[in-house]
Write a protein that holds these residues in place. Structure first.
Motif, short mmCIF file in Angstrom:
data_model
loop_
_atom_site.label_atom_id
_atom_site.label_comp_id
_atom_site.label_asym_id
_atom_site.label_seq_id
_atom_site.Cartn_x
_atom_site.Cartn_y
_atom_site.Cartn_z
N LYS A 1 -4.06 -7.94 -1.62
CA LYS A 1 -5.15 -8.78 -1.09
C LYS A 1 -4.88 -10.26 -1.36
CE LYS A 1 -9.51 -8.09 -2.37
NZ LYS A 1 -10.49 -7.24 -3.06
N LEU B 1 -1.23 -11.00 9.81
CA LEU B 1 -0.98 -10.50 8.45
C LEU B 1 -0.68 -9.01 8.49
CD1 LEU B 1 -3.56 -12.26 6.14
CD2 LEU B 1 -1.10 -12.41 6.03
N ARG C 1 0.81 -1.20 0.00
CA ARG C 1 0.00 0.00 0.00
C ARG C 1 0.86 1.26 0.00
NH1 ARG C 1 -5.30 0.87 2.12
NH2 ARG C 1 -5.61 -1.33 2.45
N ASP C 2 2.06 1.15 0.56
CA ASP C 2 2.89 2.34 0.71
C ASP C 2 3.58 2.76 -0.57
OD1 ASP C 2 2.21 2.50 3.34
OD2 ASP C 2 3.78 1.13 3.97
N PHE D 1 -10.84 -14.68 3.38
CA PHE D 1 -11.05 -13.29 3.01
C PHE D 1 -12.38 -13.06 2.33
CE2 PHE D 1 -6.64 -12.86 3.87
CZ PHE D 1 -6.46 -11.51 4.12
N LYS E 1 12.46 11.41 -1.44
CA LYS E 1 12.12 10.01 -1.61
C LYS E 1 12.50 9.50 -3.00
CE LYS E 1 8.27 8.70 1.37
NZ LYS E 1 6.81 8.70 1.43
N LYS F 1 -2.03 -11.62 0.69
CA LYS F 1 -2.43 -11.90 2.08
C LYS F 1 -3.27 -13.16 2.14
CE LYS F 1 -2.51 -7.37 4.20
NZ LYS F 1 -3.43 -6.22 4.29
N ALA G 1 -0.24 12.51 3.92
CA ALA G 1 -1.52 13.20 3.84
C ALA G 1 -2.67 12.18 3.88
CB ALA G 1 -1.59 14.01 2.56
N TYR G 2 -2.36 10.89 3.63
CA TYR G 2 -3.42 9.89 3.55
C TYR G 2 -3.57 9.12 4.86
CZ TYR G 2 -2.73 10.82 -1.37
OH TYR G 2 -2.61 11.44 -2.59
N LYS H 1 10.82 16.24 2.19
CA LYS H 1 11.20 14.83 2.31
C LYS H 1 10.49 13.96 1.25
CE LYS H 1 7.81 13.34 5.70
NZ LYS H 1 7.39 13.04 7.01
N PHE H 2 9.34 14.46 0.73
CA PHE H 2 8.68 13.70 -0.33
C PHE H 2 9.48 13.77 -1.63
CE2 PHE H 2 5.17 13.71 2.50
CZ PHE H 2 4.50 12.55 2.18
N SER I 1 -0.61 4.36 6.38
CA SER I 1 0.24 5.42 5.82
C SER I 1 0.54 6.53 6.82
CB SER I 1 -0.42 6.06 4.59
OG SER I 1 -1.06 5.11 3.80
N TYR J 1 0.87 11.63 -6.17
CA TYR J 1 0.29 12.96 -6.01
C TYR J 1 0.23 13.34 -4.54
CZ TYR J 1 -3.21 16.68 -6.28
OH TYR J 1 -3.88 17.86 -6.16
N TYR J 2 0.68 14.55 -4.22
CA TYR J 2 0.58 15.02 -2.84
C TYR J 2 -0.42 16.17 -2.79
CZ TYR J 2 1.83 16.75 1.75
OH TYR J 2 1.78 17.14 3.06
N PRO J 3 -1.59 15.95 -2.19
CA PRO J 3 -2.61 17.01 -2.21
C PRO J 3 -2.22 18.16 -1.29
CG PRO J 3 -3.38 15.10 -0.94
CD PRO J 3 -2.04 14.73 -1.49
#
Lengths: 270, 292
Positions: A176, B56, A3-4, B89, A68, A179, B17-18, A64-65, B13, A10-12
């Motif tokens: 998903k 997990l 997810r990361d 799941f 990256k 996992k 921002a998220y 820092k973004f 995160s 995009y940084y809002p």
């Protein structure tokens, strides 16, 4: 976990840079890259640095973004620096065994690293302040003249935006399925290369199946809404230039002129 | 003593921002052999919560103990935990990948290090348990109907013989018959094998009918935790957070408002029927063994 990973990252935030027309940002990025590769002299470098950091400040994206993105090209930077350092011909300053370092080599190495860092920082301002959709929108409009000579600009832009839209979906899907298989005892980490590739099968097969299913569904949904290409298609938010966009064009052209003037009149010490 | 969650927090995160706090100071004690239902609106942290139970996902802060051992300990074997806590799941049919149904169900047991024969036996048993017809065992899982695929996927987890079985909305997208089949199967596993079952569901009727204890999640924290009767007493509060009580609870409450002496704690149709009969005729149908 997965997810990361942020592609298109995009940084809002609420800044002038965010609000600029994507075409302006594309054009500005292009001119900025040109300036990076033709500047000469410490004066020009100062101008570029000043400009770059001013834009970063205005964009309100945390520094820092930006940094990256640099991590990814660390190796590339290192190799470039080493090659320039050791393989530039000229008068050796230091030499040992078969290696010799020339003054030109040292200079080139430093210059190349600065160029690469600035390149990544500058371009990441664009990707951090523009959503992928805005970007393809801007690209479509900017390239529209090419459709007169038969380039399928709309189709290309549509494919690009669909591809970009699907990246996060597929990343989530991968996460998903991974996992779900880990819950069944799958192991994606240990083993040698062959073993690892084999272990990927329980991940890849469902991923492909789901990608095709999603593509099918999307095609069906587009047809159900009477999509039939770009002909006569209007936009909900058509792009048009504001005063700030015109000002931005002036600033970026002015910036390039200044860099070129520095190259002409103050080309030292490089 | 089975699984204990101590002040578990999870933040997605962090530092961007998220940033979203998905779990907020969750304390739970899941006893062996319980049948627990987890309900909550979309995005309330149900799925995040259950993914912590088999390691997990890692909590941002807080601790989880499985049979008294901290699962975040350096030398704790997470794969062993996943063998013992089976997780099905949402839409599990999307994880099928093998060329035959039988091989797919064997995947879990084989990962547990069982021999081919043992894994085969487990698969056989699991497929029979979920009621798959034998002539389908060697067909491609991709040729099955949605409900059949779902059953194969559940068999894939059952074949690992977990002590704790967690199901994330196992009936989503199934027709009423398919829904009942799956839930009856889960209830049978709970009854016959004595395993702990945790069922995440959006259907209050299903939860009321099957589980012994309900955990209500709201915005990442536990809102209520108790028997269905206790939890559904708060039906007004549940509505305020986008949930509801079973239809029967509403009916009983309204009947009571009209002056009928019914038991507003009834959460299943059978209970409501008994209470109604008693109120109307004075016969205690449950005592007189007056079924259906």
């Amino acid at each position: 976990m997965l997810r990361d990973i942020t592609l298109g990252q995009y940084y809002p935030a609420d800044s002038v840079i965010h609000k600029l027309d994507p075409r302006v940002k594309l054009f500005a990025t292009m001119l900025y890259i040109v300036s990076l590769f033709c500047f000469k002299g410490i004066a020009a470098l100062l101008v570029i640095s000043l400009f770059l950091f001013a834009v970063i400040r205005i964009s309100k994206v945390p520094f820092k973004f930006m940094v990256k993105g640099l991590k990814a090209i660390m190796i590339l930077m290192l190799i470039t620096a080493l090659f320039n350092l050791f393989l530039t011909p000229g008068e050796p300053v230091v030499s040992f065994w078969i290696f010799k370092i020339t003054a030109e080599g040292a200079k080139n190495a430093v210059l190349m690293v600065i160029r690469l860092v600035y390149l990544i920082l500058g371009t990441s301002i664009m990707t951090l302040t523009t959503t992928p959709n805005q970007l393809t929108d801007g690209l479509e409009k900017a390239l529209m003249p090419l459709s007169k000579i038969g380039v399928p600009v709309h189709a290309i832009a549509m494919m690009m935006s669909i591809a970009l839209r699907f990246i996060p979906i597929l990343i989530e899907e991968t996460d998903k399925i991974m996992k779900a298989q880990m819950a069944r005892g799958a192991d994606f980490e240990s083993g040698n290369l062959v073993q690892k590739v084999k272990n990927m099968i329980p991940l890849l097969v469902p991923l492909f199946v789901s990608a095709f299913r999603r593509a099918d569904d999307l095609a069906m949904a587009m047809e159900a809404r009477c999509y039939n290409g770009g002909e006569g298609r209007t936009k909900m938010k058509p792009l048009h230039y504001e005063n700030r966009d015109r000002a931005a064009y002036l600033i970026i052209v002015g910036y390039l002129v200044v860099v070129l003037l520095c190259r002409r009149f103050l080309p030292f010490p490089m | 003593m089975s699984i204990i969650l101590d002040k578990v927090n999870h933040i997605y995160s962090p530092g961007t921002a998220y940033e979203i706090q998905a779990l907020k100071d969750v304390n739970l004690k899941i006893e062996d052999g319980q049948f627990i239902g987890i309900i909550g609106h979309t995005g309330s942290g149900k799925s995040t919560l259950i993914q912590h139970l088999n390691g997990l996902m890692k909590a941002t802060s807080g601790a989880i103990y499985f049979h008294g051992k901290d699962i975040y300990d350096e030398d704790f074997d997470l794969r062993e935990l996943r063998n013992r806590v089976g997780l099905v799941f949402q839409y599990p049919e999307h994880q099928l990948f093998e060329t035959t149904i039988f091989d797919d169900v064997c995947f879990g047991p084989k990962n547990q290090g069982l021999s081919k024969e043992e894994a085969g036996l487990r698969a056989f048993e699991a497929l029979r348990n979920v009621g798959m017809p034998e002539e389908l065992y060697y067909q491609s899982p991709f040729d099955l109907s949605g409900g059949q695929k779902r059953r194969v996927a559940i068999a894939g987890v059952l074949a690992m013989k977990p002590e704790v079985l967690i199901l994330d909305e196992p009936t989503a997208g199934l027709d009423p018959a398919g829904r009942d089949e799956i839930l009856d199967l889960v209830a049978r596993m709970h009854r016959e094998r004595g395993i702990t079952v945790i069922l995440v569901s959006h259907s209050m009727e299903d939860v009321a009918k099957y589980v012994q204890r309900i955990v209500v999640m709201n915005r990442g924290s536990v809102m209520y935790d108790g028997t269905p009767k206790e939890v559904f007493r708060h039906y007004k509060e549940l509505e305020a957070v986008g949930l509801a009580a079973p239809q029967v609870t509403y009916l009983m409450n309204e009947l009571k408002a009209y002056g009928l002496k019914v038991d507003t704690d009834a959460t299943t149709i059978a209970e409501a029927r008994a209470s109604l009969l008693e109120a109307l005729t004075g016969i205690d149908s449950q005592k007189n063994d007056f079924h259906r």
